[in-house]
Design a protein around this motif. Structure first.
Motif, PDB file in Angstrom:
ATOM      1  N   GLN A 299       0.803  -1.224   0.000  1.00 35.41           N
ATOM      2  CA  GLN A 299       0.000   0.000   0.000  1.00 35.41           C
ATOM      3  C   GLN A 299       0.838   1.277   0.000  1.00 35.41           C
ATOM      4  O   GLN A 299       0.389   2.312  -0.460  1.00 35.41           O
TER       5      GLN A 299
ATOM      6  N   GLY B 240      -5.233  -2.481   4.949  1.00 33.19           N
ATOM      7  CA  GLY B 240      -4.261  -2.297   6.029  1.00 33.19           C
ATOM      8  C   GLY B 240      -3.224  -3.409   6.072  1.00 33.19           C
ATOM      9  O   GLY B 240      -2.117  -3.213   6.562  1.00 33.19           O
TER      10      GLY B 240
ATOM     11  N   GLY C 234      -5.356   4.940   5.577  1.00 30.94           N
ATOM     12  CA  GLY C 234      -6.035   5.976   6.331  1.00 30.94           C
ATOM     13  C   GLY C 234      -6.958   6.870   5.518  1.00 30.94           C
ATOM     14  O   GLY C 234      -7.223   8.005   5.908  1.00 30.94           O
TER      15      GLY C 234
ATOM     16  N   GLU D 109     -12.534   4.568   4.060  1.00 32.34           N
ATOM     17  CA  GLU D 109     -12.860   3.741   5.220  1.00 32.34           C
ATOM     18  C   GLU D 109     -14.182   4.118   5.886  1.00 32.34           C
ATOM     19  O   GLU D 109     -14.645   3.434   6.794  1.00 32.34           O
TER      20      GLU D 109
HETATM   21 MO1  MOS Z   1      -5.847   1.472   6.155  1.00 27.51          MO
HETATM   22  S1  MOS Z   1      -6.177   0.133   7.653  1.00 27.51           S
HETATM   23  O1  MOS Z   1      -4.892   2.640   6.896  1.00 27.51           O
HETATM   24  O2  MOS Z   1      -5.161   0.579   4.911  1.00 27.51           O
END
Ligand code: MOS
Length: 719
Positions: free
Chosen positions: A210, A242, A507, A686
């Protein structure tokens, strides 16, 4: 212009541009490739002479490796090497500050922890050899595997205001409830995998990550090489949630083995290895104390949470994060405590903090509203503070009231019975529930390069990743809009650590932060174009490849290349920033079996400017589906005698399947937030999970009159 975002950009430039592509529900350009098997995922790269590595997981929950019986396995067909004595098998890192925690490989901290890598000519040979490898252990007999049986200590100083105990004593109405939630696994569709390929001192790693700028640091640090000698390619990712914020064992072990063997090595995790070794969301215990006066105004909020992690790990699920800013109440106590258990590392799983904190807060709010005799929507609206409690900061923007009202209208909230057990259809009790959504908004440092080519096309480049969330689409839309270029002449290159460092995907900040860097690069190009036309930049009109009605190619003798940068600044400190929304759920609970079926859900969300209505909607949908899972089925269940994860694959860890998910309505509210980013956009990635399970819990109560305080709300708890 300074990189940091200190002063709200009030121009709303994207409302004055003419291309008309921003916000549109455009398809993801890589979507068809992914659906047709043409997007090459990490494990799928075809390298000549690639050896296959399979990790061997510990079969004890805590202790030491005493001996590895290598010779038996080295004699097996095709086996090339066994690596177990290097610092190659580290805990998966957290994706914070680019650190890769170092772990002594002879120590076993949790069941399934990789203790060796077996490398062979074929995957089948490596798998057979890994299975045959005997490992002797010295088992620690007094290890702690049970979160309910360990001591907890404060993980940070409690956040206190006024006198909560007194507010509880003096309240007209109050509740004091303790809830539990179970550990969650990200369970991304694409399991973690890496292929390492060295060219002299330079490593190229095909992986699924990520946050490339941190992942390069982590990998370089793990390998003891300079960052400039590490390149990570991660153009297509099959979900992360995450679990791919930091690097994991596959990356480090593949890189070390490839260096030793002098040929490429691929390491892929099985689904069971993903469950056993990749960061989990901590289970939680949460005590909610709410106090209000006769008018239903909150006078006190207590939210205390207990979470776990391995010894020495820094992360503690920030459960009370949204409670800090969401509701009023002059007497407050927010506290977080951590216990140490020998279970898989706990880390960030989609919406760390709010995902489980909000579902519990919102279930408690429903109980409080009922105790006060007020409609739960009205109760929430009555308790929205004018400024951040205790700190007096303004909210950058907040469409919570609108989300509750719009959602209620569309859902048909007026059909809800205020009392439970009022609606029965055959064997089923039917009920409705509501919950607020909230998730902190973060602007993160980002860089992106934009090229307006001499042929009139556009190229956007960044190491930004796309988990399936829409980065390719959105970054292209921002550039096309700003430069007045058709979207089909706009290319986006991502997921290569050699490109300018974007914010990464985490996030909920990826689109807004890297998008802001793209925006700024385009502003610089616009300034150049205006200069070439001898007009003020405010008079510049760009559309369909024309600049003030002249073909833009006439103005370009060579490519125009600009790098845009953004950093969080004063606006992050001076305002409380969050995205908001509301969930509505209709649930049917079987009167005899306790089975819950979700019949309908509506979500309404306000998160600043919508950058792409399709990808935003998809994020909201996905979050609400996870809300259903969190409410009804998902649980990592450990054997507390051995630390072994019992629900270690998708047969036992139950994510909602198609049959479990009803029609879900998503309403995107129009909003502009100039404080949050130059795009006037906030995060949405999210938001859809943050409170969704609370609406399900509240619908279950309204259906059958049973208030559970334990998630997931499985049939055994309901009958
Ligand atoms: Mo998110 S849990 O910050 O990929």
């Amino acid at each position: 212009m300074s990189d940091s975002y200190d002063t709200p950009d009030q121009r709303n430039l994207l409302d004055q541009t003419a291309q008309g592509v921003i916000g549109q529900p455009l398809d993801r350009p890589e979507g068809a490739l992914k659906a047709c098997g043409q997007a090459t995922y990490a494990a799928e790269h075809d390298l000549t002479n690639c050896a296959e590595g399979v990790l061997v997981g510990a079969t004890i929950g805590c202790g030491r490796v005493v001996r590895i019986h290598r010779d038996e396995v080295l004699a097996m067909p095709g086996v090339l090497a066994i690596y177990a004595d290097q610092a190659m098998l580290r805990r998966n890192a957290q994706g914070t500050a680019g650190e890769a925690p170092i772990q002594d490989v002879t120590t076993v901290d949790y069941y399934g922890q990789p203790v060796a890598l077996v490398v062979a000519e074929s995957f089948e040979q490596a798998t057979a050899a890994a299975k045959a490898l005997r490992v002797d252990y010295d088992v620690t007999t007094d290890a702690d595997f049970d979160p309910a049986a360990v001591e907890y200590e404060p993980s940070e100083e409690a956040d206190e205001l006024g006198d909560l105990d007194r507010a509880m004593d003096e309240a007209a109405f109050s509740i004091d409830r303790t809830f539990t939630t179970e550990a969650h696994n990200s369970a991304a569709m694409e399991p973690h995998a890496s292929i390492a390929d060295w060219d002299g001192r330079k490593l190229t790693l095909y992986g699924s990550f990520q946050m490339l700028k941190y992942n390069v640091k982590e990998l370089a640090d793990s390998l003891g090489v300079a960052e400039k000698n590490v390149r990570i390619l991660s153009p297509y990712i099959g979900g992360g949630f995450g679990s791919k914020l930091g690097i994991s064992h596959d990356a480090v072990s593949a890189a070390l083995a490839a260096r030793e063997l002098g040929r490429p090595v691929r390491v892929t995790l099985t689904r069971q290895q993903v469950f056993e070794t990749i960061t989990r969301r901590s289970e939680t215990r949460q005590r909610l104390r709410l106090a209000c006066d006769r008018q239903g105004r909150l006078t006190g909020i207590g939210h205390e949470a207990w979470v776990t992690n391995l010894p020495d790990e820094g992360f503690a699920e920030p459960v009370t994060q949204a409670t800090k800013f969401l509701y009023a109440g002059q007497n407050r106590r927010l506290a977080l405590s951590i216990g140490r258990v020998q279970l898989t590392t706990a880390g960030s799983v989609r919406a760390p903090g709010e995902a489980v904190g909000m579902q519990v807060l919102e279930a408690a709010m429903d109980e409080m509203a009922e105790a006060a005799g007020i409609d739960p929507i009205e109760f929430r609206k009555r308790n929205l503070p004018a400024e951040l409690p205790g700190e007096g900061l303004p909210y950058s923007s907040r469409m919570l009231t609108e989300a509750l009202d719009r959602g209620a209208r569309s859902f048909g909230w007026d059909q809800r019975h205020q009392q439970p057990c009022q609606r029965r259809e055959g064997e089923w009790w039917i009920g409705m529930g509501v919950a607020s959504a909230a998730r902190v908004n973060i602007l993160s440092k980002a860089e992106a390069r934009v090229t307006l080519r001499a042929d009139g096309g556009v190229l956007v480049e960044s190491d930004q990743t796309d988990l399936g969330t829409g980065s390719y689409a959105i970054l292209g839309q921002i550039a096309a809009e700003m430069l007045g270029v058709p979207i089909d002449r706009t290319d986006v290159a991502l997921g290569d650590s050699d490109l300018p460092a974007g914010a990464g995907s985490g996030g909920s900040w990826g689109a807004t932060s890297t998008g802001s860097a793209v925006f700024r690069a385009c502003e610089a190009i616009r300034a150049t174009l205006a200069h070439k036309l001898s007009v003020d930049v405010d008079e510049l009109r760009l559309k369909d490849g024309l600049a003030n009605d002249r073909p833009v190619t006439e103005l370009l003798d060579k490519d125009l290349v600009e790098t845009g940068r953004i950093e969080p600044g004063k606006t992050m400190k001076d305002y409380s920033q969050a995205s908001y929304g509301a969930f509505f759920c209709e649930a049917a609970v079987n009167a005899f079996t306790g089975e819950t079926r979700i019949r309908r859900m509506t979500g309404a969300f306000g998160f600043g400017r919508v950058l792409n209505a399709k990808t935003a909607r998809s994020q909201c949908l996905g979050g609400m589906v996870w809300g259903i899972g969190s409410a009804l089925t998902e649980a990592m269940e450990f054997d507390h005698r051995t630390g072994r994860l019992m629900t270690h694959d998708l047969a036992e860890y139950h994510v909602p399947v198609h049959r479990d998910v009803p029609a879900i309505e998503v309403i995107l509210l129009e909003e502009r937030d100039t404080v949050a980013s130059p795009l006037q956009a906030k995060g949405v990635g999210e938001l859809g999970i943050c409170g969704a399970a609370g609406a399900v819990a509240n619908a279950i109560y309204n259906a059958c009159g049973v208030r559970l305080h334990s998630f997931p709300m499985t049939p055994d708890k309901l009958v």
